[in-house]
Design an enzyme around this catalytic site. Structure first.
Site, PDB file in Angstrom:
ATOM      1  N   HIS A  55       2.097  -5.233  -7.333  1.00  0.00           N
ATOM      2  CA  HIS A  55       3.422  -5.218  -7.987  1.00  0.00           C
ATOM      3  C   HIS A  55       4.141  -6.566  -7.850  1.00  0.00           C
ATOM      4  CE1 HIS A  55       3.378  -0.845  -8.699  1.00  0.00           C
ATOM      5  NE2 HIS A  55       2.715  -0.789  -7.560  1.00  0.00           N
ATOM      6  N   ASN A 128       5.623   5.206  -9.992  1.00  0.00           N
ATOM      7  CA  ASN A 128       5.016   4.503 -11.129  1.00  0.00           C
ATOM      8  C   ASN A 128       5.410   5.192 -12.429  1.00  0.00           C
ATOM      9  OD1 ASN A 128       3.514   2.486  -9.762  1.00  0.00           O
ATOM     10  ND2 ASN A 128       1.869   3.920  -9.326  1.00  0.00           N
TER      11      ASN A 128
END
Ligand code: NDP
Length: 487
Positions: A55, A128
């Protein structure tokens, strides 16, 4: 512009020169005594902090969360105590596998991390845009992520590594199916759902536990890109999703999501067909309907990206009273891994940074460490128990005890249906996707599988096709045709 501020060194000394180094004569060498020059260069050399291992490429926005539904039956969290309650939130959206400068439209899950600044402390829902994950045990996480990063020799992304790992771990199929559908390339962050993904728990006033899943449903509608569209944008505007979010907020078009929960009683959990704590599975919505809890609106781009987004530290371990964890193995691993990553990236006192600091005072006996910036609790005692500070560990906040299996379990202890990696991807492919989405998914699979090369190519493709066959015969057939392995 009013020129009313004096240039200073970092220690506050007004300084007279900011462009020309101090030299011996106009053409001479630079003097060591020009400490303003050293300070400027030395700080510049230290601007980068470790990039997030996953990320790394992200964008953030502040906003508000407003409670709209009544879920007090399930949780005693003060935030949810009545409709209309509000708190400030920070959201960080991201891609997963790429580096900090990588393209926003890569085929990848999108991170959807929310920090709720509540009167009970910070609650981080670190999810997510997909309701499931590739693996169900954190022990596999470093291996999995290595396959999403770069080949150790060529330093290139490698479809061979990815498909080798996925084909050897069929539990990944559900997430892989979503990833290669159009949902794997959302048309910007505003147009996708967010999911807590794991099973969490809620504890109510009667000290009763219920299992929950969190869903953020986009009010903008789900909008996706086809594979070719995503590829084209990658080259034209690598910051496509970030730009879309910033532009929307700056023109006052504030994106919103509805937070919904699914609930499962402890009794239902025992009888559920699948392990309810398995993050590769969803809970069917017909059996466990969505219940509205609130609305989140994003309406402010942070004034400083580094301070508020790069330094933001989300961790599933950050829960509040009334919202708890579950035995989900992946969640349990993340409880350790996320704060650990932040301690490495930002230091042991990362929760003192303004973006991470709770809005309520904290009372504990952690002291010192690099960059203690909150006064380090002044003269207060740094040990417990003590006769001075009045800090008590309040047993009212204890969660009800959880009944667990008493035997030590490992990989070889499997319950019925634990290895059913195929039913839910099959439902998704056959019942949820439209004809066009199925076509795009097949074509996206073929495009990626064509990248598998080397001596193990046949073995990897055969193994993966076998998994696809167990999901849907036609899916496997179409992919095999596309790869030229049959017909
Ligand atoms: P439902 O028909 O009740 O729900 C289907 C869900 O799938 C909706 O939430 C929809 O989200 C979402 N969806 C639609 N297209 C896609 C796609 N291409 N990729 C991922 N999600 C998509 O079915 P069930 O609850 O019985 O679940 C069936 C399958 O749907 C599951 O096996 C799973 O793959 C998928 N799914 C299930 C979710 C759940 O929590 N039960 C959540 C998300 C997906 P939306 O309406 O917002 O578009």
């Amino acid at each position: 512009m009013k020129k009313n501020k004096k240039l200073t060194t970092a220690s506050g000394k007004p300084y007279f020169e900011n462009e020309d180094s101090m030299t011996v004569g106009p053409r001479g060498p630079v003097l060591l005594q020009d400490f303003y020059l050293h300070e400027k260069l030395a700080h510049f050399n230290r601007e980068r902090i470790p990039e997030r291992v996953v990320h790394a490429k992200g964008t953030g926005a502040y906003g508000t969360f407003t409670v709209t539904g009544d879920i007090t039956k399930y949780t005693r969290a003060k935030l949810f105590s009545k409709a209309g309650n509000r708190c400030r939130v920070l959201v960080r959206f991201s891609t997963v596998g790429g580096e900090k400068g990588s393209a926003d439209t890569e085929r990848d899950p999108r991170g959807f991390a929310v920090k709720f600044y509540t009167e009970d402390g910070n609650w981080d829902l670190v999810g997510n845009n997909t309701p499931v994950f590739f693996i169900k045990d954190a022990k596999k996480f470093p291996d999995f992520i290595h396959t999403q990063k770069r080949d150790p020799r060529t330093n290139l992304k490698s479809p061979t590594m990815m498909w080798d790992f996925w084909s050897l771990n069929p539990e990944s199929l559900h997430q892989v199916m979503i990833l290669f559908s159009d949902r794997g390339t959302p048309d910007g962050y505003r147009f996708m759902n967010g999911y807590g993904s794991h099973t969490f728990s809620m504890i109510n006033k009667k000290d009763h536990r219920t299992w929950v899943k969190f869903h953020f449903k986009t009010q903008q509608g789900n909008k996706t890109l086809t594979g070719p569209q995503a590829e084209e944008i990658k080259g034209k505007d690598p910051d496509y999703s970030q730009r879309d979010l910033v532009d929307a907020i700056e023109r006052g078009d504030f994106p919103k999501w509805t937070l919904k929960i699914q609930v499962m009683t402890e009794e239902q959990a025992k009888k559920f067909k699948w392990n309810p704590f398995d993050v590769t599975k969803v809970w069917p919505q017909k059996e466990f309907p969505l219940i509205e809890a609130g609305v989140m609106e994003l309406n402010e781009i942070p004034a400083n990206y580094f301070a508020d987004v790069e330094q933001a530290a989300f961790a599933p371990a950050h829960t509040i009273d009334g919202i708890g964890l579950s035995p989900d193995k992946m969640l349990q691993g993340r409880i350790l891994a996320y704060p650990d990553a932040h301690r490495y990236r930002l230091g042991a006192n990362y929760e003192q940074l303004p973006v991470n600091r709770p809005i309520v005072p904290v009372h504990h006996h952690q002291r010192d460490g690099f960059m203690s910036v909150d006064g380090n609790h002044g003269a207060a005692p740094n040990y417990y128990p003590n006769s001075f500070d009045g800090i008590v560990a309040d047993k009212d906040y204890k969660e009800p005890s959880m009944k667990l299996d008493s035997t030590l379990a490992d990989t070889w202890d499997r319950n019925e249906n634990d290895d059913d990696h195929y039913s839910q991807p099959a439902t998704l492919f056959r019942k949820v996707m439209t004809e066009e989405q199925r076509k795009n998914t097949v074509s996206n699979f073929i495009g990626s599988l064509k990248g598998v090369t080397g001596p193990k190519k046949k073995e990897i493709l055969t193994r993966q096709l076998d998994h696809f066959r167990k999901v849907d015969k036609e899916l496997a057939m179409e992919i095999a045709k596309g790869l030229g392995t049959i017909g």
